[in-house]
Write an enzyme that holds these catalytic residues in place. Structure first.
Site, short mmCIF file in Angstrom:
data_model
loop_
_atom_site.label_atom_id
_atom_site.label_comp_id
_atom_site.label_asym_id
_atom_site.label_seq_id
_atom_site.Cartn_x
_atom_site.Cartn_y
_atom_site.Cartn_z
N ASN A 1 61.24 66.64 15.37
CA ASN A 1 61.07 68.22 15.72
C ASN A 1 61.07 68.74 14.41
OD1 ASN A 1 61.12 68.77 18.39
ND2 ASN A 1 63.10 68.09 18.41
N HIS B 1 66.91 59.56 21.17
CA HIS B 1 66.16 60.87 21.49
C HIS B 1 64.85 60.38 22.23
CE1 HIS B 1 63.99 64.56 20.17
NE2 HIS B 1 64.26 64.74 21.13
N SER C 1 68.12 66.88 20.76
CA SER C 1 66.75 67.04 19.97
C SER C 1 67.23 67.90 18.67
CB SER C 1 65.80 67.77 20.68
OG SER C 1 66.19 68.93 21.22
N1 CAA Z 1 56.28 60.33 35.96
C1 CAA Z 1 55.42 59.42 36.11
N2 CAA Z 1 54.22 59.25 35.66
C2 CAA Z 1 53.80 60.48 35.02
C3 CAA Z 1 54.70 61.52 34.64
C4 CAA Z 1 56.06 61.34 35.16
N3 CAA Z 1 56.94 62.22 34.99
N4 CAA Z 1 53.97 62.47 34.05
C5 CAA Z 1 52.75 62.22 34.00
N5 CAA Z 1 52.65 60.81 34.45
C6 CAA Z 1 51.24 59.79 34.37
C7 CAA Z 1 50.44 60.38 35.37
O1 CAA Z 1 50.54 59.94 36.95
C8 CAA Z 1 49.23 59.81 34.89
O2 CAA Z 1 48.76 58.42 34.94
P1 CAA Z 1 47.45 57.75 34.88
O3 CAA Z 1 46.86 58.11 33.56
O4 CAA Z 1 47.85 56.41 35.08
O5 CAA Z 1 46.78 58.32 36.28
C9 CAA Z 1 49.43 59.98 33.18
O6 CAA Z 1 50.74 60.07 32.97
C10 CAA Z 1 48.69 61.11 32.49
O7 CAA Z 1 49.25 62.32 33.29
P2 CAA Z 1 48.11 63.41 33.93
O8 CAA Z 1 46.94 62.81 34.35
O9 CAA Z 1 48.94 64.14 34.87
O10 CAA Z 1 48.07 64.44 32.64
P3 CAA Z 1 47.68 64.35 31.22
O11 CAA Z 1 46.63 63.03 31.01
O12 CAA Z 1 47.53 65.66 30.55
O13 CAA Z 1 49.19 63.50 30.56
C11 CAA Z 1 51.33 63.89 29.47
C12 CAA Z 1 50.14 64.36 30.85
C13 CAA Z 1 51.48 62.44 29.54
C14 CAA Z 1 52.39 64.89 29.66
C15 CAA Z 1 50.28 64.14 28.15
O14 CAA Z 1 49.41 65.68 28.28
C16 CAA Z 1 51.08 64.32 26.88
O15 CAA Z 1 51.37 62.88 26.40
N6 CAA Z 1 51.26 65.12 26.18
C17 CAA Z 1 52.31 65.40 25.23
C18 CAA Z 1 53.68 65.35 25.47
C19 CAA Z 1 54.62 65.34 24.34
O16 CAA Z 1 54.21 65.75 23.27
N7 CAA Z 1 55.90 65.02 24.67
C20 CAA Z 1 56.65 65.38 23.75
C21 CAA Z 1 57.43 66.60 23.96
S1 CAA Z 1 58.66 66.87 22.74
C22 CAA Z 1 60.02 66.33 23.33
O17 CAA Z 1 60.07 65.61 24.56
C23 CAA Z 1 61.13 66.15 22.72
C24 CAA Z 1 61.70 67.43 21.89
O18 CAA Z 1 62.78 67.25 21.23
C25 CAA Z 1 61.32 68.84 22.27
#
Ligand code: CAA
Length: 290
Positions: A197, A147, A126
């Protein structure tokens, strides 16, 4: 829908079985690719495989896949603990170990020596320079950033980073493979923090400054960004999800690499890292997790 599965590699190695590595292995294996998952110990690889099993269980529960498909996906994942063994006979290596230049450089050197001459070496970094990793190999034209975002099985984006010497052919192969995984690849040039980032971390940092200065509570700051800007998670919740140590590390890379104090990490972030409150992974960050 067009079948673009021919754009996928036949065999890949993912080095690092942590959250990102196991997510990446899962996505490739779910698309029929023979996937070698490598980490330093059997225990670490098995933890990664168990996490993949749990993630697949969610898809089984939702009836997106069957239990038999879950078993077939897991059956495509071969656990190993030696990098040179892992990369033998693969078309693509995706490195996803922790963010340390020395560790990654050494790993790229080993992978370069052991992987087939035609293989592409990608990093899920990242914040580390793709150009620096490429310089550790004899195939800089075949080194690229791939990434993925956490959680990998859900998030659509792959930020594809071109190093100084990455060839057009390497970039085209990785863009096409990412699409064949059902992801949306977006190209970025190799400057500190790339795009994701460079834009995300200043927002998280500013949210930490707002909290430190008492502009609002943690909940207030997160609600503003969730409801006002349609972010799925508020910036402080997201910082906990990413890891506060990772955020500080990336901010340092931005500040040093771009030479601009506007990227200085908020003292509150640093203080929390010093206290060991790193977010979800330690059970406590801006919020508490049980
Ligand atoms: N595997 C499979 N399914 C998953 C999962 C995983 N690891 N994590 C979440 N899910 C699925 C859930 O089963 C759920 O499915 P349905 O909607 O079909 O029921 C769906 O994803 C949503 O999950 P939750 O209901 O548990 O919770 P939520 O609605 O809050 O979503 C989230 C969780 C997808 C993480 C959402 O909050 C989100 O998109 N958050 C932002 C994530 C983000 O910004 N990521 C980038 C981070 S930065 C990075 O990664 C790179 C870096 O360099 C720092």
């Amino acid at each position: 829908m067009a079948d673009n599965s021919s754009a996928l590699p036949k065999r890949i190695a993912v080095i690092g079985a942590g959250t990102m590595g196991n997510g990446i292995a899962q996505v490739f294996a779910a698309h029929g690719v023979a996937t070698v998952l490598c980490d330093v110990s059997d225990e670490a690889v098995q933890r990664g495989v168990a996490a993949i099993g749990k993630s697949l269980d969610r898809f089984v529960k939702k009836e997106t896949i069957t239990a038999a498909q879950k078993d077939a996906i897991l059956g495509r994942i071969a656990p190993v603990t030696d990098v040179a063994d892992a990369v033998g006979g693969v078309d693509l290596v995706v490195e996803a170990v922790f963010e340390n230049l020395d560790v990654k450089t050494k790993l790229f050197r080993t992978a370069d020596a052991a992987a087939p001459a035609a293989a592409i070496l990608a990093s899920n970094t990242s914040s580390i320079s793709i150009t620096a990793l490429a310089a550790a190999t004899k195939r800089p034209a075949q080194v690229i950033g791939m990434h993925f975002m956490n959680p990998v099985p859900i998030m659509k984006l792959v930020e594809v980073i071109r190093g100084q010497d990455t060839s057009d052919a390497t970039c085209a192969t990785v863009m096409a493979a990412s699409q064949a995984l059902g992801k949306v690849p977006v190209e970025a040039q190799d400057y500190p923090g790339f795009i994701s980032n460079r834009v995300l971390m200043p927002m998280i940092n500013e949210a930490a400054f707002c909290l430190m200065e008492g502009v609002s509570t943690r909940e207030g700051i997160d609600e503003i960004m969730k409801l006002g800007m349609s972010h799925p998670m508020g910036p402080l919740t997201l910082a906990d999800f990413i890891g506060l140590d990772v955020c500080v590390n990336i901010l340092d890379v931005l500040k040093d690499g771009l030479g601009d104090d506007k990227y200085r990490a908020c003292p509150l972030l640093r203080r929390m890292v010093a206290a060991g409150h790193l977010g979800r992974k330690t059970g406590r960050g801006f919020y508490e997790y049980t």
